[in-house]
Design a protein around this motif. Structure first.
Motif, PDB file in Angstrom:
ATOM      1  N   LEU A  15      17.319  67.309 -50.219  1.00  7.99           N
ATOM      2  CA  LEU A  15      16.710  67.416 -51.539  1.00  7.99           C
ATOM      3  C   LEU A  15      17.080  66.233 -52.425  1.00  7.99           C
ATOM      4  CD1 LEU A  15      17.313  71.226 -52.186  1.00  7.99           C
ATOM      5  CD2 LEU A  15      15.243  70.116 -51.322  1.00  7.99           C
ATOM      6  N   ASP A  16      18.203  65.588 -52.144  1.00 13.13           N
ATOM      7  CA  ASP A  16      18.653  64.431 -52.920  1.00 13.13           C
ATOM      8  C   ASP A  16      18.330  63.111 -52.230  1.00 13.13           C
ATOM      9  OD1 ASP A  16      19.806  65.972 -54.989  1.00 13.13           O
ATOM     10  OD2 ASP A  16      21.547  66.368 -53.719  1.00 13.13           O
ATOM     11  N   MET A  17      17.535  63.157 -51.164  1.00 13.56           N
ATOM     12  CA  MET A  17      17.210  61.935 -50.427  1.00 13.56           C
ATOM     13  C   MET A  17      16.289  61.039 -51.244  1.00 13.56           C
ATOM     14  SD  MET A  17      15.114  61.591 -46.847  1.00 13.56           S
ATOM     15  CE  MET A  17      14.519  60.007 -46.277  1.00 13.56           C
ATOM     16  N   ASN A  18      16.589  59.753 -51.227  1.00 18.27           N
ATOM     17  CA  ASN A  18      15.717  58.733 -51.793  1.00 18.27           C
ATOM     18  C   ASN A  18      15.626  57.590 -50.802  1.00 18.27           C
ATOM     19  OD1 ASN A  18      14.883  59.212 -54.801  1.00 18.27           O
ATOM     20  ND2 ASN A  18      16.968  59.996 -54.620  1.00 18.27           N
ATOM     21  N   ALA A  19      14.591  56.769 -50.930  1.00 16.11           N
ATOM     22  CA  ALA A  19      14.390  55.695 -49.962  1.00 16.11           C
ATOM     23  C   ALA A  19      13.670  54.528 -50.619  1.00 16.11           C
ATOM     24  CB  ALA A  19      13.597  56.200 -48.750  1.00 16.11           C
ATOM     25  N   ALA A  20      13.793  53.355 -49.991  1.00 18.72           N
ATOM     26  CA  ALA A  20      13.145  52.141 -50.481  1.00 18.72           C
ATOM     27  C   ALA A  20      12.723  51.296 -49.303  1.00 18.72           C
ATOM     28  CB  ALA A  20      14.077  51.348 -51.401  1.00 18.72           C
ATOM     29  N   VAL A  21      11.692  50.475 -49.518  1.00 19.32           N
ATOM     30  CA  VAL A  21      11.195  49.552 -48.500  1.00 19.32           C
ATOM     31  C   VAL A  21      11.854  48.195 -48.716  1.00 19.32           C
ATOM     32  CG1 VAL A  21       9.171  48.409 -47.531  1.00 19.32           C
ATOM     33  CG2 VAL A  21       9.005  50.772 -48.347  1.00 19.32           C
ATOM     34  N   CYS A  22      12.368  47.615 -47.638  1.00 20.30           N
ATOM     35  CA  CYS A  22      12.979  46.285 -47.666  1.00 20.30           C
ATOM     36  C   CYS A  22      12.329  45.416 -46.601  1.00 20.30           C
ATOM     37  CB  CYS A  22      14.493  46.364 -47.434  1.00 20.30           C
ATOM     38  SG  CYS A  22      15.379  47.347 -48.660  1.00 20.30           S
ATOM     39  N   SER A  23      12.655  44.141 -46.607  1.00 15.40           N
ATOM     40  CA  SER A  23      12.126  43.205 -45.612  1.00 15.40           C
ATOM     41  C   SER A  23      13.140  43.040 -44.496  1.00 15.40           C
ATOM     42  CB  SER A  23      11.826  41.850 -46.260  1.00 15.40           C
ATOM     43  OG  SER A  23      10.802  41.967 -47.222  1.00 15.40           O
ATOM     44  N   ALA A  24      12.750  43.422 -43.275  1.00 13.53           N
ATOM     45  CA  ALA A  24      13.631  43.241 -42.123  1.00 13.53           C
ATOM     46  C   ALA A  24      13.495  41.845 -41.540  1.00 13.53           C
ATOM     47  CB  ALA A  24      13.314  44.282 -41.048  1.00 13.53           C
ATOM     48  N   SER A  25      12.283  41.300 -41.562  1.00 11.62           N
ATOM     49  CA  SER A  25      12.009  39.946 -41.075  1.00 11.62           C
ATOM     50  C   SER A  25      10.681  39.518 -41.680  1.00 11.62           C
ATOM     51  CB  SER A  25      11.961  39.918 -39.546  1.00 11.62           C
ATOM     52  OG  SER A  25      10.856  40.668 -39.060  1.00 11.62           O
ATOM     53  N   ALA A  26      10.210  38.347 -41.238  1.00  9.45           N
ATOM     54  CA  ALA A  26       8.931  37.857 -41.763  1.00  9.45           C
ATOM     55  C   ALA A  26       7.751  38.682 -41.278  1.00  9.45           C
ATOM     56  CB  ALA A  26       8.747  36.399 -41.370  1.00  9.45           C
ATOM     57  N   THR A  27       7.956  39.495 -40.234  1.00 11.18           N
ATOM     58  CA  THR A  27       6.842  40.240 -39.646  1.00 11.18           C
ATOM     59  C   THR A  27       7.068  41.744 -39.598  1.00 11.18           C
ATOM     60  OG1 THR A  27       7.759  39.876 -37.430  1.00 11.18           O
ATOM     61  CG2 THR A  27       6.139  38.277 -38.228  1.00 11.18           C
ATOM     62  N   SER A  28       8.121  42.250 -40.224  1.00 10.97           N
ATOM     63  CA  SER A  28       8.366  43.685 -40.172  1.00 10.97           C
ATOM     64  C   SER A  28       9.133  44.126 -41.411  1.00 10.97           C
ATOM     65  CB  SER A  28       9.154  44.080 -38.914  1.00 10.97           C
ATOM     66  OG  SER A  28      10.448  43.511 -38.947  1.00 10.97           O
ATOM     67  N   ILE A  29       9.006  45.406 -41.698  1.00  4.92           N
ATOM     68  CA  ILE A  29       9.701  45.997 -42.835  1.00  4.92           C
ATOM     69  C   ILE A  29      10.794  46.929 -42.329  1.00  4.92           C
ATOM     70  CG2 ILE A  29       7.702  45.857 -44.354  1.00  4.92           C
ATOM     71  CD1 ILE A  29       7.275  48.870 -43.852  1.00  4.92           C
ATOM     72  N   ALA A  30      11.652  47.313 -43.248  1.00  6.70           N
ATOM     73  CA  ALA A  30      12.678  48.309 -42.968  1.00  6.70           C
ATOM     74  C   ALA A  30      12.671  49.322 -44.101  1.00  6.70           C
ATOM     75  CB  ALA A  30      14.049  47.672 -42.828  1.00  6.70           C
ATOM     76  N   VAL A  31      13.112  50.516 -43.791  1.00 10.67           N
ATOM     77  CA  VAL A  31      13.284  51.553 -44.809  1.00 10.67           C
ATOM     78  C   VAL A  31      14.767  51.898 -44.870  1.00 10.67           C
ATOM     79  CG1 VAL A  31      12.803  53.947 -45.445  1.00 10.67           C
ATOM     80  CG2 VAL A  31      10.965  52.494 -44.575  1.00 10.67           C
ATOM     81  N   VAL A  32      15.302  51.873 -46.071  1.00  7.10           N
ATOM     82  CA  VAL A  32      16.689  52.264 -46.313  1.00  7.10           C
ATOM     83  C   VAL A  32      16.661  53.566 -47.096  1.00  7.10           C
ATOM     84  CG1 VAL A  32      18.894  51.626 -47.325  1.00  7.10           C
ATOM     85  CG2 VAL A  32      17.447  49.869 -46.307  1.00  7.10           C
ATOM     86  N   ALA A  33      17.362  54.575 -46.576  1.00  8.91           N
ATOM     87  CA  ALA A  33      17.422  55.890 -47.228  1.00  8.91           C
ATOM     88  C   ALA A  33      18.866  56.192 -47.578  1.00  8.91           C
ATOM     89  CB  ALA A  33      16.855  56.971 -46.307  1.00  8.91           C
TER      90      ALA A  33
END
Length: 408
Positions: free
Chosen positions: A182-200
């Motif tokens: 219920l307290d989870m939050n997340a954001a999109v980051c850049s993993a490389s020039a061709t892919s993204i990462a999600v940090v939660a």
């Protein structure tokens, strides 16, 4: 013998020379010529136009490509399957909470508001079904599947989806507390020039996963986080350490994650609230605290703020005394900066925030005084709607609600 007709008289059945229809007027000829000219713009001119559109709003870029096939053929598709190009993200768009007690996954649609142009769009998103919204980053929506706990990132205007693995293995290994979802939050980051990462992040645990990888990994443990901010593909936060506060980089992991120590020469840090916000291309740290004021016989406490600009390259905090034409909307896990010149109903050089009993409070940086703009009115008890909507809402109401993840 028949009589010979004069040369000027046409014979029966002979086709008359010249046009059979009236010629186009000059106005009609001009419009036809202009239409063909716009459709056949030189490629370098089209690229110049699209570069300026992408600097402002990706929706304008999508509309531009829809005009004609010639413009589509010489421009890149807005549907980036990897979502790794930030210039194609819906920057400046924030989601609006309707305030009618209907969750977005039940409605299957979200209203969006552009903070620079004040444009409003309602978008139908069947992808919201059976999902819960756990974060927004530059207009991208981060969803958690209610049944499988798989995470996905959704572009609301192109409907491109990037899927990430389920949280179940790492959740049972590192988080364990079911209520933490219920307290989870997340954001999109850049993993490389061709892919993204999600940090939660959950209470005291931060995890991350790169698109295309099969598992999540634990990035940090035992951190008390506040004011988490995705900025230029990275993730920053204020962290409590003993009796002090520091700003550190959460993602990507760095051998020297601490960027700056927060000054505490104006009171007890445990009594303050810390916020990180991107404003005008830079990172600002806002510290909310209370100051004692005397008016008449009884003293009272007044809301106050200290502002600093973070110089990431020099790992330094620089005091800021004025926001100029901008206004900040601050909340525990998500903050926002807008231009008051673009939104006349918003006060410039001001900070909007919420207190326990006051949902909308505005603080003037110039005068140092705060004003309550709204009162609390609960319309949903967590299960059902208990009273009708409290519309109309102001723009300040909507923007501050966007900053409160629990409203979603």
């Amino acid at each position: 013998m028949g009589k010979k007709l004069p040369p000027s008289t046409p014979t029966a059945g002979r086709r008359r020379k010249g046009p059979s229809l009236a010629p186009l007027s000059a106005c009609k000829r001009r419009r036809t010529h202009e239409a063909s000219g716009w459709a056949s713009l030189p490629t370098d001119v089209v690229h110049l136009v699209t570069s300026r559109l992408l600097a402002g709003d990706v929706v304008d870029y999508i509309v531009f490509r829809a005009v004609c096939s010639g413009w589509r053929s010489c421009t890149s598709d807005a549907r980036d399957p990897t979502l790794s190009k930030p210039d194609l993200w819906p920057r400046g768009w924030v989601a609006l909470c309707d305030g009618d007690g209907v969750r977005p996954d039940d409605a299957g649609e979200i209203g969006f508001f552009h903070t620079r142009t004040a444009r409003r769009l309602r978008v139908r998103l069947p992808e919201l079904r059976r999902h819960r919204i756990v974060g927004f980053t530059q207009g991208l929506i981060i969803l958690l599947n209610k049944r499988t706990a798989a995470v996905r990132v959704l572009h609301p205007f192109t409907r491109v989806v990037v899927d990430l693995p389920s949280l179940v293995p790492v959740f049972h290994d590192a988080v364990r507390n079911r209520n933490s979802l219920l307290d989870m939050n997340a954001a999109v980051c850049s993993a490389s020039a061709t892919s993204i990462a999600v940090v939660a992040w959950f209470p005291h645990v931060v995890i991350g996963a790169e698109a295309g990888r099969p598992t999540w990994e634990v990035l940090h443990r035992g951190l008390f986080l506040r004011g988490i901010l995705p900025f230029q593909g990275r993730l920053y936060a204020t962290v409590a350490e003993g009796g002090s506060r520091k700003i550190m980089q959460l993602y990507p992991r760095s051998p020297h994650p601490v960027l700056a120590h927060v000054p505490n020469n104006f009171g007890d840090p445990s009594l303050f609230n810390y916020f990180l916000v991107e404003s005008g291309g830079r990172v600002l740290l806002a510290i909310h605290h209370l100051t004692a004021q005397h008016c008449g016989v009884e003293p009272f406490q007044q809301n106050a703020y200290k502002l600093f600009a973070l110089d990431i390259d020099r790992s330094e905090l620089i005091p800021v005394n004025c926001l100029g034409g901008r206004a900040l909307f601050l909340s525990r896990d998500r903050s926002l900066s807008v231009s008051a010149r673009d939104l006349p109903s918003v006060n410039n050089n001001s900070i909007y925030f919420s207190l326990r009993r006051d949902p909308v409070v505005v603080h003037s940086i110039r005068t140092g005084f705060s004003e309550r703009l709204a009162v609390t009115c609960q319309i949903h008890d967590g299960k059902d709607r208990i009273r009708p909507s409290v519309r109309p809402f102001t723009i300040a109401d909507h923007l501050l609600t966007y900053c409160h993840p629990h409203e979603w």
